[in-house]
Design an enzyme around this catalytic site. Structure first.
Site, short mmCIF file in Angstrom:
data_model
loop_
_atom_site.label_atom_id
_atom_site.label_comp_id
_atom_site.label_asym_id
_atom_site.label_seq_id
_atom_site.Cartn_x
_atom_site.Cartn_y
_atom_site.Cartn_z
N CYS A 83 55.30 17.48 53.23
CA CYS A 83 56.31 16.86 54.09
C CYS A 83 56.79 17.80 55.18
O CYS A 83 57.10 18.97 54.92
CB CYS A 83 57.49 16.41 53.24
SG CYS A 83 58.85 15.67 54.18
N ARG A 140 59.59 17.64 56.59
CA ARG A 140 61.02 17.91 56.38
C ARG A 140 61.26 18.47 54.98
O ARG A 140 62.36 18.36 54.44
CB ARG A 140 61.83 16.62 56.58
CG ARG A 140 61.79 16.08 58.00
CD ARG A 140 62.83 15.00 58.23
NE ARG A 140 62.76 14.51 59.61
CZ ARG A 140 62.35 13.30 59.96
NH1 ARG A 140 62.00 12.42 59.03
NH2 ARG A 140 62.31 12.93 61.22
N CYS A 143 56.97 14.90 48.80
CA CYS A 143 55.57 15.16 49.09
C CYS A 143 55.39 16.65 49.39
O CYS A 143 56.21 17.25 50.10
CB CYS A 143 55.11 14.32 50.28
SG CYS A 143 55.30 12.55 50.04
N LYS A 186 54.86 12.93 70.11
CA LYS A 186 53.64 12.52 69.43
C LYS A 186 52.62 12.04 70.46
O LYS A 186 52.98 11.29 71.38
CB LYS A 186 53.99 11.39 68.46
CG LYS A 186 52.91 10.97 67.51
CD LYS A 186 53.36 9.79 66.68
CE LYS A 186 54.45 10.11 65.68
NZ LYS A 186 55.81 9.79 66.17
N ASP A 225 51.28 18.23 59.77
CA ASP A 225 52.18 19.08 60.54
C ASP A 225 52.22 20.50 60.02
O ASP A 225 51.82 20.79 58.88
CB ASP A 225 53.60 18.49 60.51
CG ASP A 225 53.70 17.17 61.23
OD1 ASP A 225 53.29 17.11 62.39
OD2 ASP A 225 54.19 16.18 60.63
N ARG A 236 64.68 12.00 70.95
CA ARG A 236 63.57 12.69 71.61
C ARG A 236 63.02 11.88 72.78
O ARG A 236 62.63 12.45 73.79
CB ARG A 236 62.46 12.95 70.57
CG ARG A 236 61.26 13.69 71.12
CD ARG A 236 60.25 13.97 70.01
NE ARG A 236 60.72 14.97 69.08
CZ ARG A 236 61.05 14.74 67.81
NH1 ARG A 236 60.97 13.50 67.33
NH2 ARG A 236 61.46 15.70 67.03
N TYR A 237 62.96 10.58 72.65
CA TYR A 237 62.44 9.70 73.69
C TYR A 237 63.60 8.90 74.29
O TYR A 237 64.59 8.61 73.60
CB TYR A 237 61.40 8.73 73.10
CG TYR A 237 60.23 9.42 72.45
CD1 TYR A 237 59.20 9.98 73.21
CD2 TYR A 237 60.14 9.49 71.06
CE1 TYR A 237 58.12 10.59 72.60
CE2 TYR A 237 59.07 10.11 70.45
CZ TYR A 237 58.06 10.66 71.22
OH TYR A 237 56.99 11.28 70.61
N CYS A 258 64.98 11.34 48.76
CA CYS A 258 63.72 10.59 48.69
C CYS A 258 63.44 10.21 47.24
O CYS A 258 63.94 10.83 46.31
CB CYS A 258 62.55 11.43 49.20
SG CYS A 258 62.55 11.77 50.96
N ASP A 277 51.94 15.32 66.16
CA ASP A 277 53.31 15.60 66.60
C ASP A 277 53.29 17.04 67.09
O ASP A 277 53.15 17.97 66.29
CB ASP A 277 54.29 15.43 65.44
CG ASP A 277 55.38 14.42 65.76
OD1 ASP A 277 55.87 14.45 66.89
OD2 ASP A 277 55.70 13.59 64.88
N ARG A 326 64.60 5.32 72.26
CA ARG A 326 64.69 5.19 70.81
C ARG A 326 65.18 6.49 70.17
O ARG A 326 65.00 7.58 70.74
CB ARG A 326 63.34 4.78 70.21
CG ARG A 326 62.17 5.68 70.54
CD ARG A 326 60.87 4.90 70.38
NE ARG A 326 59.69 5.68 70.62
CZ ARG A 326 59.17 5.90 71.84
NH1 ARG A 326 59.77 5.41 72.91
NH2 ARG A 326 58.06 6.60 71.97
#
Length: 356
Positions: A104, A106, A101, A307, A263, A84-85, A97, A300, A88
């Protein structure tokens, strides 16, 4: 109490986290995975339970909620990588996981595919080698610390072989939710690289004795520790709870880094505050906490636009519950707070204000 994780509704009923597996909860379980570790059950706090125990409120899916709320797929040049950037990338090392959560971003993909195959990893490393402007790889997933130390060491060796790569960053919940995984073998796998670790934790009750020991092992091994948290209605949406969390992190040599606005993942509206509420909480923390204990409150931007801090430079109120958000490139985006009616009626856990 069993020492193994709770992975379905029957487990949660057995462990006293749910009175019964209702028809509504069975519908939730069909859509979104369940996993709560013994460490989090032992924390024995409503503010912790509500992060992992499913709720019928998850069946309310609002029009603005998205399958991919932060746009991972829109910036994926090869499977398992998000770029995205310019400098990085995010490497989705696994979709598994230790906990799932309920909020989450995702939540619709975690647990599906497990670990990247060798062919997929080869394609990612070829992409990284062909893009020397990439200086940082962020390992996420899923959770990268569910990988075995042997597999993790092999991945680190291959990443270290890229001459332009300067930093390897981990985003993980493991030191808190599964602290037994922070072993000497894992610490050895991290050596030899410039490694930063961002620990996801949302409530001071998560910082159990075992979690504090795991964080100390990482800090003593020379791993710089940061934290990220999510602002969650009824769990930590008050200055007292967040101040206790951030002070606890500082005591354990973890610098609070990000406080995320929740989100737009599907079925999560009962967790979301308004931006104004989040800004008021941040203002209340000023003065009562040292600057080193205060994270940046961020959004985000839905759709994959990156972000940004939720400050006046980036977030402008343009009406009741309506915001204009400026992304890092200068683009403008509309954002709407959850409707007042939804905030007033969604989810019983919204009444928890324990502050601990």
């Amino acid at each position: 109490m069993t020492s193994r994780a709770s992975e379905n509704l029957s487990d949660l009923v057995r462990d006293g986290r749910l009175p019964e597996a209702t028809a509504e909860l069975q519908k939730v379980a069909q859509q979104f995975r369940i996993r709560m570790t013994a460490a989090m059950r032992d924390a024995a706090d409503r503010g912790v339970d509500a992060q992992f125990v499913p709720s019928p409120a998850e069946l309310t899916i609002r029009p603005e909620e998205l399958h991919d709320p932060i746009g991972d797929d829109a910036h994926s040049p090869v499977h398992g990588l998000t770029h995205r950037y310019p400098d990085r990338v995010i490497l989705h090392s696994t979709q598994t996981c230790e906990v799932y959560c309920r909020f989450c971003f995702r939540r619709e993909t975690v647990g599906e595919d497990g670990t990247l195959t060798e062919a997929e990893l080869d394609a990612i490393l070829s992409y990284l080698a062909d893009h020397p402007q990439i200086h940082e790889v962020i390992l996420t997933g899923g959770d990268p610390l569910v990988l075995s130390p042997r597999r993790l060491a092999r991945l680190m060796t291959r990443l270290r072989a890229l001459p332009h790569l300067e930093v390897i960053r981990f985003h993980t919940r493991v030191p808190v939710v599964a602290p037994h995984r922070i072993t000497p073998d894992l610490l050895e796998a991290l050596r030899g690289s410039t490694v930063y670790m961002v620990v996801h934790t949302n409530h001071p009750a998560e910082l159990t004795e075992e979690a504090r020991t795991a964080l100390a092992r990482l800090a003593d091994a020379g791993v710089p520790l940061l934290s990220q948290s999510v602002l969650l209605r009824g769990i930590n949406d008050n200055p007292e709870t967040l101040a206790a969390l951030f002070r606890g992190l500082i005591r354990n040599r973890v610098k609070p880094y990000y406080l995320h606005h929740c989100d737009l993942a599907r079925g999560t509206s009962h967790f979301r505050t308004t931006i104004g509420e989040g800004q008021a909480i941040m203002a209340a923390l000023r003065g009562r906490l040292s600057g080193i204990a205060i994270p940046t409150y961020v959004l985000d931007i839905p759709g994959g636009y990156g972000k940004v801090p939720l400050t006046a430079d980036y977030a402008h109120a343009v009406g009741e519950g309506r915001w204009q958000i400026t992304d890092w490139k200068g683009g403008l985006h509309d954002y709407r707070d959850p409707e007042r009616q939804a905030l007033d009626t969604n989810g019983e856990h919204g009444q928890n204000k324990s502050g601990t």
